[in-house]
Scaffold this motif. Structure first.
Motif, PDB file in Angstrom:
ATOM      1  N   SER A 289      45.734  42.761 -10.417  1.00 45.72           N
ATOM      2  CA  SER A 289      44.303  42.973 -10.225  1.00 45.72           C
ATOM      3  C   SER A 289      43.474  41.944 -10.997  1.00 45.72           C
ATOM      4  O   SER A 289      43.597  41.816 -12.216  1.00 45.72           O
ATOM      5  CB  SER A 289      43.932  44.386 -10.679  1.00 45.72           C
TER       6      SER A 289
ATOM      7  N   LYS B 250      41.043  44.181  -4.523  1.00 49.45           N
ATOM      8  CA  LYS B 250      41.745  45.442  -4.286  1.00 49.45           C
ATOM      9  C   LYS B 250      41.756  45.784  -2.808  1.00 49.45           C
ATOM     10  O   LYS B 250      42.766  46.257  -2.267  1.00 49.45           O
ATOM     11  CB  LYS B 250      41.069  46.573  -5.077  1.00 49.45           C
TER      12      LYS B 250
ATOM     13  N   GLU C  12      45.036  46.295  -0.342  1.00 48.50           N
ATOM     14  CA  GLU C  12      45.266  47.489   0.470  1.00 48.50           C
ATOM     15  C   GLU C  12      45.479  47.116   1.943  1.00 48.50           C
ATOM     16  O   GLU C  12      46.302  47.717   2.626  1.00 48.50           O
ATOM     17  CB  GLU C  12      44.091  48.450   0.320  1.00 48.50           C
TER      18      GLU C  12
END
Length: 222
Positions: A96, A149, A153
């Motif tokens: 991240s 993020k 996903e």
């Protein structure tokens, strides 16, 4: 039709894992495309011995194109001629950027070197039996190294679609700790004991039968 069987394997130990566990996180992140250390090589070879009786007639091996996963795949499946091996950047690791910025681990637009790969032409020369055709000719890791993020996903959905779209029924996937834990919804404590085993987790659905193999998961990231 029987569901596909997907065997997930996390790469063996590298020096950046040792640094991370020792709290030297910035130093770990700045090691470029690290190779397995001697412990990681031993882990991968041992796993290969342990699973000889558990995995037969594999149709395909899919691996992240980072050096640590390519080496792990090579060692795990060294006992017998492997099935076709495909390298896909979909299976590379995620770290991240928000986490990195929040802890001031890197500054400005620095790349996360640990997830910067090796050029396609070099990999093809080092691993002539691996199919690297899905990699761009240069800087294949660039977009994956700067994922949000939301983009990560989206990539998880692409991974599932990729596996379902393949015609092969028995597929081994050699990838990374954090990606695997999110994709398979694995608790971060899974496998932290210092022991290499064969099949440690299994889940089933109508389309996929997921089996988790392991090189010891001492660390969740990278």
């Amino acid at each position: 039709m029987a569901p596909k069987e997907i065997y997930f394997i996390r790469h063996g130990e590298c020096q950046h894992n040792v640094l991370w566990e020792g709290g030297q996180i910035r130093e770990a992140l700045m090691l470029r495309d690290p190779a397995l250390n001697s412990t990681g090589t031993s882990q991968a070879l041992q796993l290969g011995q342990n699973i000889v009786g558990n995995i037969t007639c594999l149709d395909l091996i899919v691996t992240s194109p980072l050096t640590r996963t390519l080496q792990t795949a090579s060692h795990v499946f060294s006992a017998a001629p492997p099935p076709p091996v495909v390298a896909s950047p979909l299976f590379t690791e995620y770290i991240s950027l928000d986490y990195i910025k929040r802890l001031n681990l890197l500054t400005g637009d620095e790349d996360v070197a640990v997830n910067c790969g090796t050029e396609k032409s070099v990999l093809a020369a080092q691993y002539p039996d691996v199919d690297f055709s899905s990699l761009p000719p240069e800087n294949w890791w660039y977009n994956y190294n700067r994922e949000t993020k939301e983009q990560f996903e989206e990539r998880l959905g692409m991974i599932k679609a990729f596996l379902l779209s393949r015609s092969e029924q028995r597929i081994a996937v050699v990838t990374h700790g954090y990606l695997m834990s999110v994709l398979l919804n694995i608790e971060e404590t899974l496998g932290k004991e210092n022991k290499t085993t064969a099949i440690v987790s299994c889940s089933n659905s109508k389309e996929l039968r997921i089996l988790l193999l392991k090189v010891p998961l001492h660390y969740v990231y990278c």
